[in-house]
Design a protein around this motif. Structure first.
Motif, PDB file in Angstrom:
ATOM      1  N   PRO A   4     -43.654 -24.308   0.846  1.00 19.10           N
ATOM      2  CA  PRO A   4     -42.584 -23.624   1.580  1.00 19.10           C
ATOM      3  C   PRO A   4     -41.198 -24.088   1.154  1.00 19.10           C
ATOM      4  O   PRO A   4     -41.021 -25.217   0.679  1.00 19.10           O
ATOM      5  CB  PRO A   4     -42.862 -24.010   3.035  1.00 19.10           C
ATOM      6  N   ILE A   5     -40.231 -23.220   1.337  1.00 21.60           N
ATOM      7  CA  ILE A   5     -38.831 -23.533   1.043  1.00 21.60           C
ATOM      8  C   ILE A   5     -37.974 -22.785   2.064  1.00 21.60           C
ATOM      9  O   ILE A   5     -38.412 -21.770   2.622  1.00 21.60           O
ATOM     10  CB  ILE A   5     -38.463 -23.118  -0.402  1.00 21.60           C
ATOM     11  N   SER A   6     -36.787 -23.269   2.318  1.00 20.86           N
ATOM     12  CA  SER A   6     -35.872 -22.600   3.228  1.00 20.86           C
ATOM     13  C   SER A   6     -35.456 -21.244   2.664  1.00 20.86           C
ATOM     14  O   SER A   6     -35.035 -21.148   1.515  1.00 20.86           O
ATOM     15  CB  SER A   6     -34.635 -23.471   3.448  1.00 20.86           C
ATOM     16  N   LYS A   7     -35.583 -20.199   3.478  1.00 18.42           N
ATOM     17  CA  LYS A   7     -35.187 -18.867   3.018  1.00 18.42           C
ATOM     18  C   LYS A   7     -33.692 -18.822   2.722  1.00 18.42           C
ATOM     19  O   LYS A   7     -33.261 -18.193   1.758  1.00 18.42           O
ATOM     20  CB  LYS A   7     -35.543 -17.800   4.052  1.00 18.42           C
ATOM     21  N   GLN A   8     -32.891 -19.513   3.541  1.00 18.71           N
ATOM     22  CA  GLN A   8     -31.448 -19.539   3.306  1.00 18.71           C
ATOM     23  C   GLN A   8     -31.120 -20.190   1.972  1.00 18.71           C
ATOM     24  O   GLN A   8     -30.255 -19.726   1.233  1.00 18.71           O
ATOM     25  CB  GLN A   8     -30.740 -20.272   4.445  1.00 18.71           C
ATOM     26  N   ARG A   9     -31.832 -21.265   1.668  1.00 15.59           N
ATOM     27  CA  ARG A   9     -31.588 -21.932   0.385  1.00 15.59           C
ATOM     28  C   ARG A   9     -32.032 -21.045  -0.772  1.00 15.59           C
ATOM     29  O   ARG A   9     -31.335 -20.931  -1.787  1.00 15.59           O
ATOM     30  CB  ARG A   9     -32.326 -23.267   0.330  1.00 15.59           C
ATOM     31  N   LEU A  10     -33.184 -20.416  -0.627  1.00 12.82           N
ATOM     32  CA  LEU A  10     -33.705 -19.573  -1.704  1.00 12.82           C
ATOM     33  C   LEU A  10     -32.774 -18.408  -1.978  1.00 12.82           C
ATOM     34  O   LEU A  10     -32.574 -18.014  -3.127  1.00 12.82           O
ATOM     35  CB  LEU A  10     -35.097 -19.065  -1.337  1.00 12.82           C
ATOM     36  N   ASN A  11     -32.169 -17.875  -0.923  1.00 14.63           N
ATOM     37  CA  ASN A  11     -31.303 -16.704  -1.091  1.00 14.63           C
ATOM     38  C   ASN A  11     -29.832 -17.062  -1.257  1.00 14.63           C
ATOM     39  O   ASN A  11     -28.964 -16.186  -1.224  1.00 14.63           O
ATOM     40  CB  ASN A  11     -31.482 -15.757   0.099  1.00 14.63           C
ATOM     41  N   SER A  12     -29.553 -18.362  -1.436  1.00 17.70           N
ATOM     42  CA  SER A  12     -28.167 -18.769  -1.662  1.00 17.70           C
ATOM     43  C   SER A  12     -27.685 -18.384  -3.055  1.00 17.70           C
ATOM     44  O   SER A  12     -26.481 -18.326  -3.311  1.00 17.70           O
ATOM     45  CB  SER A  12     -28.030 -20.287  -1.469  1.00 17.70           C
ATOM     46  N   ASN A  13     -28.623 -18.117  -3.964  1.00 17.66           N
ATOM     47  CA  ASN A  13     -28.283 -17.676  -5.319  1.00 17.66           C
ATOM     48  C   ASN A  13     -28.146 -16.155  -5.313  1.00 17.66           C
ATOM     49  O   ASN A  13     -29.149 -15.441  -5.278  1.00 17.66           O
ATOM     50  CB  ASN A  13     -29.355 -18.137  -6.310  1.00 17.66           C
ATOM     51  N   ALA A  14     -26.928 -15.675  -5.318  1.00 19.42           N
ATOM     52  CA  ALA A  14     -26.678 -14.234  -5.184  1.00 19.42           C
ATOM     53  C   ALA A  14     -27.315 -13.423  -6.310  1.00 19.42           C
ATOM     54  O   ALA A  14     -27.672 -12.255  -6.113  1.00 19.42           O
ATOM     55  CB  ALA A  14     -25.172 -13.977  -5.141  1.00 19.42           C
ATOM     56  N   SER A  15     -27.477 -14.035  -7.483  1.00 16.53           N
ATOM     57  CA  SER A  15     -28.035 -13.298  -8.617  1.00 16.53           C
ATOM     58  C   SER A  15     -29.498 -12.930  -8.401  1.00 16.53           C
ATOM     59  O   SER A  15     -30.010 -12.009  -9.036  1.00 16.53           O
ATOM     60  CB  SER A  15     -27.892 -14.131  -9.899  1.00 16.53           C
ATOM     61  N   LEU A  16     -30.184 -13.644  -7.501  1.00 16.84           N
ATOM     62  CA  LEU A  16     -31.596 -13.374  -7.264  1.00 16.84           C
ATOM     63  C   LEU A  16     -31.810 -12.267  -6.240  1.00 16.84           C
ATOM     64  O   LEU A  16     -32.870 -11.658  -6.189  1.00 16.84           O
ATOM     65  CB  LEU A  16     -32.307 -14.650  -6.800  1.00 16.84           C
ATOM     66  N   GLY A  17     -30.809 -12.027  -5.407  1.00 17.68           N
ATOM     67  CA  GLY A  17     -30.955 -11.029  -4.360  1.00 17.68           C
ATOM     68  C   GLY A  17     -31.767 -11.575  -3.197  1.00 17.68           C
ATOM     69  O   GLY A  17     -32.018 -12.778  -3.094  1.00 17.68           O
ATOM     70  N   ASP A  18     -32.197 -10.690  -2.323  1.00 22.13           N
ATOM     71  CA  ASP A  18     -32.986 -11.070  -1.152  1.00 22.13           C
ATOM     72  C   ASP A  18     -34.451 -11.159  -1.564  1.00 22.13           C
ATOM     73  O   ASP A  18     -35.123 -10.146  -1.736  1.00 22.13           O
ATOM     74  CB  ASP A  18     -32.790 -10.050  -0.028  1.00 22.13           C
ATOM     75  N   ILE A  19     -34.949 -12.375  -1.734  1.00 21.55           N
ATOM     76  CA  ILE A  19     -36.311 -12.550  -2.233  1.00 21.55           C
ATOM     77  C   ILE A  19     -37.134 -13.367  -1.247  1.00 21.55           C
ATOM     78  O   ILE A  19     -36.609 -14.064  -0.375  1.00 21.55           O
ATOM     79  CB  ILE A  19     -36.329 -13.236  -3.621  1.00 21.55           C
ATOM     80  N   SER A  20     -38.453 -13.272  -1.411  1.00 24.79           N
ATOM     81  CA  SER A  20     -39.383 -13.945  -0.504  1.00 24.79           C
ATOM     82  C   SER A  20     -39.997 -15.201  -1.108  1.00 24.79           C
ATOM     83  O   SER A  20     -40.649 -15.970  -0.393  1.00 24.79           O
ATOM     84  CB  SER A  20     -40.510 -12.987  -0.110  1.00 24.79           C
ATOM     85  N   GLY A  21     -39.831 -15.398  -2.409  1.00 29.84           N
ATOM     86  CA  GLY A  21     -40.432 -16.571  -3.014  1.00 29.84           C
ATOM     87  C   GLY A  21     -40.255 -16.599  -4.514  1.00 29.84           C
ATOM     88  O   GLY A  21     -39.689 -15.685  -5.128  1.00 29.84           O
ATOM     89  N   LEU A  22     -40.737 -17.671  -5.106  1.00 31.74           N
ATOM     90  CA  LEU A  22     -40.742 -17.853  -6.554  1.00 31.74           C
ATOM     91  C   LEU A  22     -42.171 -18.124  -7.000  1.00 31.74           C
ATOM     92  O   LEU A  22     -42.890 -18.910  -6.370  1.00 31.74           O
ATOM     93  CB  LEU A  22     -39.860 -19.039  -6.961  1.00 31.74           C
ATOM     94  N   ALA A  23     -42.577 -17.499  -8.075  1.00 29.19           N
ATOM     95  CA  ALA A  23     -43.910 -17.757  -8.608  1.00 29.19           C
ATOM     96  C   ALA A  23     -43.915 -18.973  -9.519  1.00 29.19           C
ATOM     97  O   ALA A  23     -44.873 -19.744  -9.532  1.00 29.19           O
ATOM     98  CB  ALA A  23     -44.419 -16.530  -9.366  1.00 29.19           C
ATOM     99  N   GLY A  24     -42.838 -19.149 -10.283  1.00 27.40           N
ATOM    100  CA  GLY A  24     -42.781 -20.254 -11.239  1.00 27.40           C
ATOM    101  C   GLY A  24     -41.522 -21.069 -11.103  1.00 27.40           C
ATOM    102  O   GLY A  24     -40.628 -20.984 -11.953  1.00 27.40           O
TER     103      GLY A  24
END
Length: 416
Positions: free
Chosen positions: A166-186
């Protein structure tokens, strides 16, 4: 063997329905139970007994305390052919409990195993599925010890090792270039050398005869300052951090013993090895300057995580069918995991899934521990489990995916 899309859609229905069926039970008996009873590395006795009892209740033949580790376990279904291993973590952090969300890791891996095993048996998919309990990720290098004990032998028989964090959704989506995402595979995870350093000097009265002592605290402070100077000459993606564990007793006694705890990280194990030698030179200089003897006690080294492109993209496809946007490969990340060691032995998948948190909350923080206990976090773990279950079944059923994943493993892209 090639499997038709119709077969995989049937497998998907079986996986999803089975995981939905056990979700509430896993919420109460795994997720909440582990969260309420956090245990640190190699002391996960409640977790071990709770998880193995649940698996046995569902009819699985469980090997408890497997591979010489009291809090590891192993479960296998199927017979012969290639195998896929789900790795389950369940250790917590000192004082702040499940602030890394390993209760959710255990939940997602066990749910994935339940779902994949159900579909595998119903559709007579050949191969083997295993669920491996992997203690002590936070500090003890449990997977490194399991590798040494033969848990992944023979490695050529294992088509994939799978887990997610698990990871914080806010942290994951802090990178604007990635957009609104639910996770990372790699995601990226760095290599990490962990070790204790002890300085041995000579005690003396700090007021009446300090010249008769050899100050072990001076050695430790000097080593710390030397490395602080080194930091301006290391690369931006390298990390060095340490704490003083023992610094003396009272100020009027020259301390004859001090102990420090160090981590030295870099994107690859080769670079971590080089940085480690530079750090040891700084530590040795501190000992030499103060006249102290220095000794090192290494902990298991965490290798950098090798993302497997084939496994990552297959997972992205399955998560897309669940309505989740997941990025396949991502070059940012500074944490470390002993799943990196596994990725150097067999083709591996270590995804991350986002859980809802308050703004500014990151892992290894008490507020993340609170977030890991929420219904929303459990729901994300369950959805991730469905994607991992399908990934496992596709690896078992599709020769093309299995062979491509093996090729990715044998020719890793170290730039990622």
């Amino acid at each position: 063997m090639e499997t038709s899309s119709t077969d995989m859609e049937q497998a998907r229905e079986l996986v999803n329905s089975r995981i939905d069926q056990v979700s509430q039970e896993l919420h109460e008996k795994v997720n909440k139970a582990l969260h309420a009873n956090p245990e640190t590395c190699f002391k996960e006795f409640f977790a071990h007994d709770t998880l193995t009892s649940l698996l046995e209740l569902h009819g699985f033949n469980v090997t408890r305390s497997s591979y010489g580790l009291e809090t590891s376990f192993d479960v296998c279904v199927g017979d012969g052919g290639r195998q896929v291993v789900f790795c389950a973590e369940y250790d917590a952090l000192p004082e702040i409990g499940h602030a890394c969300g390993h209760n959710l890791i255990a939940t997602s891996s066990i749910a994935a195993f339940f779902g994949a095993a159900h579909a595998m048996c119903r559709l007579n998919i050949p191969g083997r599925l295993r669920l491996l309990g992997t203690p002590a990720e936070e500090a003890g290098g449990g997977k490194a010890k399991l590798i040494d004990a033969g848990a992944f032998d023979p490695p050529e028989d294992i088509a994939a090792a799978i887990m997610a964090h698990p990871i914080s959704k806010q942290r994951l989506n802090s990178n604007a270039s990635l957009g609104d995402i639910s996770g990372l595979a790699g995601p990226k995870a760095t290599a990490n050398h962990k070790f204790h350093v002890e300085f041995h000097g000579k005690t003396a009265h700090a007021a009446s005869g300090p010249w008769g002592g050899t100050n072990a605290l001076d050695a430790a402070v000097s080593a710390y300052q030397n490395v602080a100077l080194l930091r301006q000459h290391i690369r931006p993606d390298e990390r060095i951090h340490s704490i003083f564990e023992v610094g003396g007793t009272v100020p009027n006694i020259i301390p004859d013993y001090t102990r420090m705890n160090w981590c030295v990280r870099a994107p690859t194990i080769a670079r971590a090895d080089l940085l480690l030698e530079r750090v040891k030179s700084c530590i040795g200089a501190g000992a030499a300057a103060s006249g102290c003897r220095v000794s090192y006690t290494p902990s298991p080294t965490y290798m950098n995580l090798r993302a497997n492109s084939t496994l990552c993209h297959a997972y992205v496809e399955d998560m897309d069918k669940l309505g989740k946007k997941v990025i396949a490969l991502h070059n940012e990340g500074a944490g470390s995991t002993d799943m990196g060691n596994v990725s150097h032995v067999v083709p591996s998948f270590h995804g991350v899934f986002a859980i809802p948190t308050d703004p500014g909350v990151v892992s290894h923080n008490p507020n993340f521990a609170a977030a890991a206990a929420t219904d929303g976090a459990h729901a994300e773990a369950i959805t991730c489990a469905k994607g991992m279950a399908m990934l496992a079944l596709r690896v078992l059923a599709d020769d093309s995916i299995a062979s491509k994943a093996r090729r990715d493993f044998e020719t890793p892209d170290e730039t990622h």
